[in-house]
Structures are given as structure tokens and as C-alpha cells.
Write a protein that holds these residues in place. Structure first.
Motif, mmCIF file in Angstrom:
data_model
loop_
_atom_site.group_PDB
_atom_site.id
_atom_site.type_symbol
_atom_site.label_atom_id
_atom_site.label_comp_id
_atom_site.label_asym_id
_atom_site.label_seq_id
_atom_site.Cartn_x
_atom_site.Cartn_y
_atom_site.Cartn_z
ATOM 1 N N ILE A 34 0.863 -1.178 0.000
ATOM 2 C CA ILE A 34 0.000 0.000 0.000
ATOM 3 C C ILE A 34 0.902 1.231 0.000
ATOM 4 C CG2 ILE A 34 -1.857 1.205 1.195
ATOM 5 C CD1 ILE A 34 -2.409 -1.434 2.683
ATOM 6 N N PRO A 35 0.668 2.192 -0.896
ATOM 7 C CA PRO A 35 1.508 3.395 -0.898
ATOM 8 C C PRO A 35 1.518 4.087 0.463
ATOM 9 C CG PRO A 35 0.142 3.312 -2.868
ATOM 10 C CD PRO A 35 -0.341 2.210 -1.976
ATOM 11 N N ALA A 36 2.690 4.568 0.862
ATOM 12 C CA ALA A 36 2.831 5.205 2.175
ATOM 13 C C ALA A 36 1.914 6.406 2.318
ATOM 14 C CB ALA A 36 4.288 5.622 2.382
ATOM 15 N N GLU A 37 1.734 7.159 1.223
ATOM 16 C CA GLU A 37 0.880 8.344 1.320
ATOM 17 C C GLU A 37 -0.576 7.969 1.558
ATOM 18 O OE1 GLU A 37 1.794 7.599 -3.134
ATOM 19 O OE2 GLU A 37 2.851 7.551 -1.194
ATOM 20 N N THR A 38 -0.969 6.795 1.071
ATOM 21 C CA THR A 38 -2.334 6.327 1.324
ATOM 22 C C THR A 38 -2.526 6.019 2.801
ATOM 23 O OG1 THR A 38 -2.531 5.395 -0.903
ATOM 24 C CG2 THR A 38 -4.041 4.539 0.769
ATOM 25 N N ILE A 39 -1.551 5.355 3.397
ATOM 26 C CA ILE A 39 -1.620 5.055 4.829
ATOM 27 C C ILE A 39 -1.683 6.341 5.642
ATOM 28 C CG2 ILE A 39 -0.372 4.056 6.776
ATOM 29 C CD1 ILE A 39 -1.571 1.943 4.972
ATOM 30 N N GLU A 40 -0.848 7.300 5.292
ATOM 31 C CA GLU A 40 -0.832 8.571 6.018
ATOM 32 C C GLU A 40 -2.189 9.264 5.913
ATOM 33 O OE1 GLU A 40 2.401 10.959 4.676
ATOM 34 O OE2 GLU A 40 3.926 9.488 5.231
ATOM 35 N N HIS A 41 -2.776 9.233 4.731
ATOM 36 C CA HIS A 41 -4.073 9.885 4.547
ATOM 37 C C HIS A 41 -5.161 9.173 5.361
ATOM 38 C CE1 HIS A 41 -7.182 12.282 2.802
ATOM 39 N NE2 HIS A 41 -7.739 11.265 2.158
ATOM 40 N N LEU A 42 -5.125 7.850 5.370
ATOM 41 C CA LEU A 42 -6.109 7.100 6.146
ATOM 42 C C LEU A 42 -6.008 7.426 7.638
ATOM 43 C CD1 LEU A 42 -5.960 3.581 4.459
ATOM 44 C CD2 LEU A 42 -7.824 5.241 4.328
ATOM 45 N N LEU A 43 -4.790 7.518 8.136
ATOM 46 C CA LEU A 43 -4.618 7.835 9.554
ATOM 47 C C LEU A 43 -5.041 9.272 9.849
ATOM 48 C CD1 LEU A 43 -1.254 5.994 10.292
ATOM 49 C CD2 LEU A 43 -3.581 5.277 10.872
ATOM 50 N N ASP A 44 -4.831 10.165 8.890
ATOM 51 C CA ASP A 44 -5.329 11.541 9.060
ATOM 52 C C ASP A 44 -6.854 11.546 9.169
ATOM 53 O OD1 ASP A 44 -2.837 12.684 9.029
ATOM 54 O OD2 ASP A 44 -2.884 13.219 6.902
ATOM 55 N N LEU A 45 -7.510 10.759 8.333
ATOM 56 C CA LEU A 45 -8.971 10.679 8.389
ATOM 57 C C LEU A 45 -9.428 10.054 9.705
ATOM 58 C CD1 LEU A 45 -9.770 9.504 4.740
ATOM 59 C CD2 LEU A 45 -10.104 11.787 5.707
ATOM 60 N N THR A 46 -8.682 9.079 10.180
ATOM 61 C CA THR A 46 -9.032 8.430 11.442
ATOM 62 C C THR A 46 -9.009 9.420 12.598
ATOM 63 O OG1 THR A 46 -8.195 6.314 10.656
ATOM 64 C CG2 THR A 46 -8.357 6.580 13.026
ATOM 65 N N SER A 47 -8.132 10.410 12.510
ATOM 66 C CA SER A 47 -8.034 11.404 13.587
ATOM 67 C C SER A 47 -9.278 12.274 13.686
ATOM 68 C CB SER A 47 -6.798 12.286 13.381
ATOM 69 O OG SER A 47 -6.976 13.163 12.273
ATOM 70 N N LEU A 48 -10.167 12.189 12.683
ATOM 71 C CA LEU A 48 -11.420 12.949 12.727
ATOM 72 C C LEU A 48 -12.514 12.219 13.506
ATOM 73 C CD1 LEU A 48 -11.566 14.090 8.972
ATOM 74 C CD2 LEU A 48 -10.757 15.407 10.951
ATOM 75 N N SER A 49 -12.215 11.039 14.010
ATOM 76 C CA SER A 49 -13.209 10.245 14.722
ATOM 77 C C SER A 49 -13.690 10.942 15.988
ATOM 78 C CB SER A 49 -12.615 8.885 15.104
ATOM 79 O OG SER A 49 -12.127 8.208 13.976
ATOM 80 N N PRO A 50 -14.942 10.697 16.383
ATOM 81 C CA PRO A 50 -15.435 11.259 17.649
ATOM 82 C C PRO A 50 -14.783 10.569 18.831
ATOM 83 C CG PRO A 50 -17.056 9.764 16.709
ATOM 84 C CD PRO A 50 -15.969 9.909 15.679
ATOM 85 N N SER A 51 -14.620 11.305 19.923
ATOM 86 C CA SER A 51 -14.065 10.704 21.137
ATOM 87 C C SER A 51 -14.603 11.443 22.349
ATOM 88 C CB SER A 51 -12.534 10.754 21.128
ATOM 89 O OG SER A 51 -12.058 12.088 21.113
ATOM 90 N N VAL A 52 -14.685 10.737 23.451
ATOM 91 C CA VAL A 52 -15.219 11.323 24.676
ATOM 92 C C VAL A 52 -14.329 12.479 25.120
ATOM 93 C CG1 VAL A 52 -13.993 9.654 26.130
ATOM 94 C CG2 VAL A 52 -16.016 10.836 27.019
ATOM 95 N N GLY A 53 -14.929 13.647 25.332
ATOM 96 C CA GLY A 53 -14.174 14.808 25.794
ATOM 97 C C GLY A 53 -13.081 15.236 24.844
ATOM 98 N N ASN A 54 -13.157 14.818 23.573
ATOM 99 C CA ASN A 54 -12.105 15.074 22.590
ATOM 100 C C ASN A 54 -10.753 14.547 23.081
ATOM 101 O OD1 ASN A 54 -11.170 16.006 20.102
ATOM 102 N ND2 ASN A 54 -10.584 18.005 20.919
#
Length: 212
Positions: free
Chosen positions: A32-52
């Protein structure tokens, strides 16, 4: 205040994304291209979380020795799980492919940092387990984002969490949540694999709503 709405085309594609999200166990070995992994993890950081609090911690497992320990962990846990079944159920279980650990090009272990100061404890005093729930939400975000890019994700739950934690030598205070395999799926199927193999059909459990 800006309001953002999404049109019917997007809504339809989103429904398709939910339907086509699968727990993948059959992977191609293509990198998997490294930039794809980086982008996926960036999107994951948008997930909701308790108290941010954003308590999720992703560990990329790339070392062959550590991967071998995880595979051995899975094999031991899988044998123990098989011993819990008898007869036809045991025979069916033994035929199931329940992990793509050898084929998937990327492995990620997901932990919850239960010592994080981020969020200053907001929202989790009475329910501290919401930190781990937040980590699970991050996994789901990654799952959908990966599928949107044509990638498959498999959650390996047949594993000893304490042993996995020791194998990966993570900081104290991190609690194991999941072990994930990520890669291009060997094939696409709308029907869940466990349903195709005759283990369990999907039911609309969410429609069974209690009225109080």
C-alpha cells in the motif's frame, strides 16, 4: 454558523459503502503506498471521542519477529476457540479462514491510552470505558475510509490481548483494543463471509428496539 448537508447521490454512495464494508481475511500481498496510509490515519483522527480525548494509539507492526509472535498468538487462541465447538460446528469452524495475518501487507495494533491527559477527563468520570469506545470508533472510521479507497480491513479478535501487548512492548497505560490487517482484498463480496460460509446470517438487530 455554517450548515453542511449532503445530497442524495452522496447519501446513496454512503449506504453502498456501509453495505460493502467487509471484515476481510483474504488479501493480496501488493504493498500500500505510504501516502495512502498517512491519509487514512489523518482521516481516522477525525473520529469522535469522549471529551475530545483522542485516546487511540495505532502501532504499525512491521518487524518480522513481532509479526511471527502475533501469528503464533493467533494460532494458539484459534486452537483454543476450536476446542469449544463440537460436531458439525467444529468442522465448519476449522474450515473458516479467520485472519489474513500472513498475506496482509500492513498490520496495526490499536491501543487505548488510558493515561492520556487530553480532554481533562471530561465525560468519562462515571464511564471511563468510553475511552476504549472512542478507540473503537476510530477503528470504524479507518474501516470505512479504507473501503472507500478500495482497501480491505480485517479485525483479528482471536488473540490473547495481554500476550499481544507484551509482544509489542508499548508504554504502560496503553490497553489493547484490536489487531488489524490492512491490504487490497483478494475478492469483493457484498454478502458477509460468515454468511457465505454458513456460520451466521446477518439480522436487523437494530430494529428490535425496546419501548420504555
Amino acid at each position: 454558523m455554517t450548515q453542511r448537508s449532503f445530497g442524495p447521490d452522496f447519501q446513496h454512495e454512503f449506504e453502498e459503502l456501509l453495505a460493502w464494508r467487509r471484515d476481510v481475511r483474504q488479501f493480496r500481498t501488493d504493498p500500500i503506498p505510504a501516502e495512502t496510509i498517512e491519509h487514512l490515519l489523518d482521516l481516522t483522527s477525525l473520529s469522535p471521542s469522549v471529551g475530545n480525548a483522542q485516546p487511540w494509539r495505532f502501532v504499525s507492526v512491521d518487524d518480522s519477529t513481532r509479526r511471527a509472535e502475533i501469528i503464533a498468538n493467533f494460532q494458539t487462541a484459534n486452537a483454543a476457540a476450536l476446542a469449544n465447538y463440537d460436531g458439525e460446528r467444529a468442522e465448519l469452524y476449522a474450515r473458516l479462514k479467520l485472519a489474513g495475518l500472513r498475506e496482509a501487507p500492513r498490520h496495526f495494533a490499536v491501543f487505548c491510552d488510558e493515561t492520556t491527559a487530553q480532554g481533562a477527563g471530561l465525560g468519562r468520570l462515571t464511564m471511563p470505558e468510553t475511552l476504549r469506545y472512542s478507540a473503537v470508533l476510530a477503528i470504524h472510521t479507518l474501516w470505512l475510509a479504507a473501503r472507500a479507497k478500495g482497501l480491505g480491513l480485517g479485525w483479528v479478535s482471536i488473540i490473547d490481548p495481554m500476550q499481544a501487548t507484551a509482544s509489542l512492548a508499548v508504554p504502560e497505560g496503553w490497553r489493547f483494543v484490536a489487531y488489524l490487517c490492512l491490504g487490497f482484498p483478494a475478492g469483493d463480496h457484498l454478502e458477509p463471509e460468515l454468511q457465505r460460509k454458513g456460520w451466521q446470517s446477518r439480522e436487523a438487530v437494530c430494529r428490535q428496539v425496546l419501548q420504555r
